[in-house]
Design a protein around this motif. Structure first.
Motif, PDB file in Angstrom:
ATOM      1  N   PRO A 260       0.952  -1.265   0.002  1.00  0.00           N
ATOM      2  CA  PRO A 260       0.031  -0.029  -0.014  1.00  0.00           C
ATOM      3  C   PRO A 260       0.925   1.169  -0.169  1.00  0.00           C
ATOM      4  CG  PRO A 260      -0.014  -1.010   2.202  1.00  0.00           C
ATOM      5  CD  PRO A 260       0.704  -2.160   1.297  1.00  0.00           C
ATOM      6  N   GLN A 261       0.236   2.456  -0.110  1.00  0.00           N
ATOM      7  CA  GLN A 261       0.637   3.652  -0.155  1.00  0.00           C
ATOM      8  C   GLN A 261      -0.055   4.163   1.322  1.00  0.00           C
ATOM      9  OE1 GLN A 261       0.931   6.370  -3.170  1.00  0.00           O
ATOM     10  NE2 GLN A 261       0.346   8.242  -2.017  1.00  0.00           N
ATOM     11  N   TYR A 262       0.767   4.770   2.207  1.00  0.00           N
ATOM     12  CA  TYR A 262       0.102   5.286   3.403  1.00  0.00           C
ATOM     13  C   TYR A 262       0.208   6.855   3.582  1.00  0.00           C
ATOM     14  CZ  TYR A 262      -0.563   1.078   5.990  1.00  0.00           C
ATOM     15  OH  TYR A 262      -1.161  -0.297   6.361  1.00  0.00           O
ATOM     16  N   SER A 263      -0.992   7.453   3.825  1.00  0.00           N
ATOM     17  CA  SER A 263      -0.787   8.689   4.327  1.00  0.00           C
ATOM     18  C   SER A 263      -0.959   8.852   5.846  1.00  0.00           C
ATOM     19  CB  SER A 263      -2.044   9.615   3.890  1.00  0.00           C
ATOM     20  OG  SER A 263      -2.089   9.690   2.450  1.00  0.00           O
ATOM     21  N   VAL A 264       0.127   9.426   6.272  1.00  0.00           N
ATOM     22  CA  VAL A 264       0.549   9.374   7.857  1.00  0.00           C
ATOM     23  C   VAL A 264       0.832  11.018   8.326  1.00  0.00           C
ATOM     24  CG1 VAL A 264       1.270   6.996   7.658  1.00  0.00           C
ATOM     25  CG2 VAL A 264       2.800   8.678   7.573  1.00  0.00           C
ATOM     26  N   HIS A 265       0.830  10.940   9.744  1.00  0.00           N
ATOM     27  CA  HIS A 265       1.368  12.058  10.504  1.00  0.00           C
ATOM     28  C   HIS A 265       2.702  11.647  10.313  1.00  0.00           C
ATOM     29  CE1 HIS A 265       2.528  14.991  13.455  1.00  0.00           C
ATOM     30  NE2 HIS A 265       1.347  15.706  13.259  1.00  0.00           N
ATOM     31  N   ARG A 266       3.769  12.702   9.947  1.00  0.00           N
ATOM     32  CA  ARG A 266       5.014  12.519  10.044  1.00  0.00           C
ATOM     33  C   ARG A 266       5.727  12.259  11.644  1.00  0.00           C
ATOM     34  NH1 ARG A 266       9.212  14.340  12.039  1.00  0.00           N
ATOM     35  NH2 ARG A 266      11.387  14.103  11.323  1.00  0.00           N
ATOM     36  N   GLY A 267       4.976  12.942  12.364  1.00  0.00           N
ATOM     37  CA  GLY A 267       5.624  12.761  13.709  1.00  0.00           C
ATOM     38  C   GLY A 267       5.302  11.252  14.386  1.00  0.00           C
ATOM     39  N   LYS A 268       3.915  10.984  14.015  1.00  0.00           N
ATOM     40  CA  LYS A 268       3.671   9.645  14.433  1.00  0.00           C
ATOM     41  C   LYS A 268       4.719   8.579  13.671  1.00  0.00           C
ATOM     42  CE  LYS A 268      -1.068  10.775  15.462  1.00  0.00           C
ATOM     43  NZ  LYS A 268      -2.664  10.493  15.094  1.00  0.00           N
ATOM     44  N   LEU A 269       4.876   8.654  12.422  1.00  0.00           N
ATOM     45  CA  LEU A 269       5.779   7.763  11.886  1.00  0.00           C
ATOM     46  C   LEU A 269       7.074   7.706  12.529  1.00  0.00           C
ATOM     47  CD1 LEU A 269       6.484   5.627   9.841  1.00  0.00           C
ATOM     48  CD2 LEU A 269       6.859   7.320   7.983  1.00  0.00           C
ATOM     49  N   GLN A 270       7.788   8.852  12.785  1.00  0.00           N
ATOM     50  CA  GLN A 270       8.976   8.928  13.529  1.00  0.00           C
ATOM     51  C   GLN A 270       8.723   8.401  14.823  1.00  0.00           C
ATOM     52  OE1 GLN A 270      10.210  12.913  14.567  1.00  0.00           O
ATOM     53  NE2 GLN A 270      12.368  12.341  14.855  1.00  0.00           N
ATOM     54  N   MET A 271       7.787   8.544  15.607  1.00  0.00           N
ATOM     55  CA  MET A 271       7.762   8.097  16.923  1.00  0.00           C
ATOM     56  C   MET A 271       7.727   6.630  16.978  1.00  0.00           C
ATOM     57  SD  MET A 271       8.446  10.748  18.785  1.00  0.00           S
ATOM     58  CE  MET A 271       8.123   9.840  20.541  1.00  0.00           C
ATOM     59  N   LEU A 272       6.802   5.968  16.076  1.00  0.00           N
ATOM     60  CA  LEU A 272       6.730   4.382  15.712  1.00  0.00           C
ATOM     61  C   LEU A 272       8.050   3.981  15.501  1.00  0.00           C
ATOM     62  CD1 LEU A 272       5.385   1.792  14.998  1.00  0.00           C
ATOM     63  CD2 LEU A 272       4.782   2.599  12.593  1.00  0.00           C
ATOM     64  N   LEU A 273       8.987   4.469  14.555  1.00  0.00           N
ATOM     65  CA  LEU A 273      10.300   4.015  14.181  1.00  0.00           C
ATOM     66  C   LEU A 273      11.113   4.222  15.606  1.00  0.00           C
ATOM     67  CD1 LEU A 273      10.949   5.586  10.702  1.00  0.00           C
ATOM     68  CD2 LEU A 273       9.899   3.096  11.257  1.00  0.00           C
ATOM     69  N   TYR A 274      11.162   5.231  16.213  1.00  0.00           N
ATOM     70  CA  TYR A 274      11.757   5.577  17.506  1.00  0.00           C
ATOM     71  C   TYR A 274      11.385   4.413  18.299  1.00  0.00           C
ATOM     72  CZ  TYR A 274      13.157   7.788  21.588  1.00  0.00           C
ATOM     73  OH  TYR A 274      13.756   8.164  23.085  1.00  0.00           O
ATOM     74  N   GLN A 275      10.374   3.974  18.589  1.00  0.00           N
ATOM     75  CA  GLN A 275      10.070   3.140  19.877  1.00  0.00           C
ATOM     76  C   GLN A 275      10.458   1.638  19.023  1.00  0.00           C
ATOM     77  OE1 GLN A 275       8.497   3.731  22.691  1.00  0.00           O
ATOM     78  NE2 GLN A 275       9.225   1.596  22.936  1.00  0.00           N
ATOM     79  N   GLU A 276      10.342   1.318  18.083  1.00  0.00           N
ATOM     80  CA  GLU A 276      10.913   0.062  17.248  1.00  0.00           C
ATOM     81  C   GLU A 276      12.249  -0.044  17.525  1.00  0.00           C
ATOM     82  OE1 GLU A 276       9.424  -2.521  15.780  1.00  0.00           O
ATOM     83  OE2 GLU A 276       7.445  -1.688  16.153  1.00  0.00           O
ATOM     84  N   VAL A 277      13.108   1.300  17.621  1.00  0.00           N
ATOM     85  CA  VAL A 277      14.653   1.045  17.774  1.00  0.00           C
ATOM     86  C   VAL A 277      14.730   0.895  19.207  1.00  0.00           C
ATOM     87  CG1 VAL A 277      16.674   2.601  17.826  1.00  0.00           C
ATOM     88  CG2 VAL A 277      15.288   3.011  16.149  1.00  0.00           C
ATOM     89  N   LEU A 278      14.092   1.443  20.087  1.00  0.00           N
ATOM     90  CA  LEU A 278      14.326   1.134  21.485  1.00  0.00           C
ATOM     91  C   LEU A 278      13.908  -0.337  22.008  1.00  0.00           C
ATOM     92  CD1 LEU A 278      13.061   4.474  23.264  1.00  0.00           C
ATOM     93  CD2 LEU A 278      15.112   3.936  22.694  1.00  0.00           C
ATOM     94  N   ASP A 279      12.852  -0.718  21.346  1.00  0.00           N
ATOM     95  CA  ASP A 279      12.421  -2.209  21.748  1.00  0.00           C
ATOM     96  C   ASP A 279      13.528  -3.163  21.230  1.00  0.00           C
ATOM     97  OD1 ASP A 279      10.156  -1.123  22.868  1.00  0.00           O
ATOM     98  OD2 ASP A 279       8.963  -1.732  21.214  1.00  0.00           O
ATOM     99  N   ARG A 280      14.116  -3.080  20.007  1.00  0.00           N
ATOM    100  CA  ARG A 280      14.951  -3.762  19.651  1.00  0.00           C
ATOM    101  C   ARG A 280      16.444  -3.802  19.729  1.00  0.00           C
ATOM    102  NH1 ARG A 280      12.733  -4.259  13.196  1.00  0.00           N
ATOM    103  NH2 ARG A 280      10.610  -4.038  13.711  1.00  0.00           N
ATOM    104  N   LEU A 281      16.976  -2.320  19.800  1.00  0.00           N
ATOM    105  CA  LEU A 281      18.420  -2.242  20.013  1.00  0.00           C
ATOM    106  C   LEU A 281      18.712  -1.981  21.519  1.00  0.00           C
ATOM    107  CD1 LEU A 281      17.932  -1.506  17.009  1.00  0.00           C
ATOM    108  CD2 LEU A 281      19.956  -0.035  17.319  1.00  0.00           C
TER     109      LEU A 281
END
Length: 428
Positions: free
Chosen positions: A99-120
């Motif tokens: 798919p193509q997603y329309s998202v809030h930039r900040g929410k995408l950044q925070m999702l990626l940030y949380q994934e980094v904290l959880d994994r690394l």
């Protein structure tokens, strides 16, 4: 050094995507982010299928992306009189495998940030640390210069430095001390969100107006089941004389709706009343539409640029964030092919710098909105039947060329193998 370590300057979408990619391929890394607290800042963006594919391959699938955005179903242009210019399905409905997603930039950044904290782990991101410069050393390392939030200066040695520190990148400024200033072509954007009933497909990206005077809007949240309203992201834009440079002061600042809404007086249609729609917005920001001239290389020894540090571009093609994600994944692929060394940087640079630089220039020329330039040239922007101005075949060919240049032509993308093979690791 006891083990290889990569430092990433910048904790935006590019930096977090890079950290997740390095972790996936077995490379230790740390993200250095200037701000002391990450917050979900920004407005709506679109993440194209080529980048969504990469997020899926990182294990960030629809179940997570659906929580922060909307699957885009259509891209459409409408002329100043409300007459259609062009439309096409997007994402899954266009035939993409993703798919193509329309998202809030900040929410995408925070999702990626949380994934980094959880994994690394929590030590993988160091906040309040700004990268200010670097020195390539003779022993195949790089010394990274930093400044902490309290002003304390420091140095750290790493195997490599990946600069994802944005359009005002200090790393790029050192790499190209004589680079021209930020380029502003005269377009001023006002950006915000308004509650509204989504139009057309309910998940459509719509551009309305002329090349130098338009509004773009698309939903970035599902419609509320009771009220029927979505959070609809919008960008209102006019182009003015830029001969004296940007006089707005801040690169982004809060403004009142009354400061710009007069530009859209009379923009009232049976399917949207633009002044009424804009008047329902909360916080509104004013930005100049800016980019930088392309540079001949993104690599310098043990240092490489990605994301907006490498190729800041006008947001006319909805592919700035997408390219940042794709950068991270392709740099990871270069590490797998060549190891953690300068050859990997050179390979990444040779494969993408020139081509992405052309996308920067295409976006400066209005990107997919260049169709509106053609209309302005041929009829002054007002028409009754678009086929009398720009025939359908010409419109579709124009869009096909842009999608091919930006890396999301359907057939090519669907047929391409994974950027990073499942389970692939860097050999040390």
């Amino acid at each position: 050094m006891s083990q290889p370590k990569v430092l990433i300057a910048g904790g935006g979408i590019a930096g977090m995507s890079m950290a997740l990619t390095l972790h996936q391929i077995g490379v230790p890394c740390v993200v250095l982010e200037t701000v002391s607290e990450l917050k979900p800042l920004g407005v709506g963006i679109n993440v194209q299928p080529n980048a969504v594919r990469e997020l899926f391959d990182l294990g960030i699938g629809a179940e997570k992306l659906d929580q922060i955005g909307v699957k885009c179903r259509e891209w459409a242009l409408v002329g100043l009189k409300g007459n259609p210019v062009y439309s096409e399905p997007r994402g899954l409905e266009a035939g993409y495998n993703w798919p193509q997603y329309s998202v809030h930039r900040g929410k995408l950044q925070m999702l990626l940030y949380q994934e980094v904290l959880d994994r690394l782990g929590p030590d993988a991101v160091r906040l309040g640390v700004r990268v200010t410069g670097y020195t390539n050393n003779d022993d195949d390392t790089v010394t990274v210069e930093t400044v902490a939030a309290d002003g304390t200066q420091g140095q750290e040695t790493a195997s490599m430095l990946i600069a994802a520190d944005g359009i005002h990148s200090a790393v790029r400024a050192q790499m190209y001390p004589d680079q021209p200033p930020i380029h502003w072509g005269g377009a001023i954007m006002w950006r915000g969100t308004s509650p509204a009933v989504p139009i057309r497909t309910g998940a459509s990206f719509v551009g309305l107006g002329r090349a130098r005077h338009r509004i773009v809007f698309y939903p970035i949240s599902p419609a509320d089941p009771e009220a029927g309203l979505s959070e609809v992201n919008w960008i209102a834009e006019v182009t003015v004389d830029n001969s004296e440079g940007w006089k707005g002061g801040d690169w982004n600042k809060k403004v009142e709706i009354k400061d710009f809404i007069h530009h859209f007086d009379g923009w009232e249609y049976d399917w949207i009343n633009v002044p009424e729609f804009l008047s329902k917005a909360g916080t509104v920001y004013e930005y100049p539409m800016i980019d930088r001239d392309p540079v001949p290389s993104w690599a310098d020894g043990r240092v490489v640029l990605i994301g907006d540090a490498a190729h800041p571009m006008y947001p006319t093609g909805s592919n700035g964030a997408s390219q940042a994600i794709v950068d991270a994944r392709n740099l990871g692929a270069s590490f797998i092919a060549h190891g953690l060394n300068e050859t990997a940087f050179d390979d990444f640079d040779a494969r993408f710098c020139e081509d992405v630089s052309q996308v920067v220039l295409r976006n400066r020329g209005a990107g997919p909105f260049g169709l509106l330039n053609l209309i302005d040239e041929r009829c002054g922007g007002e028409f009754d039947d678009i086929n009398d101005v720009v025939p359908e075949d010409e419109r579709r060919e124009f869009m096909a060329r842009y999608k091919a240049a930006a890396g999301f032509a359907i057939e090519t993308l669907n047929a391409s193998p994974r950027t990073i093979a499942e389970g692939a690791k860097v050999a040390f």
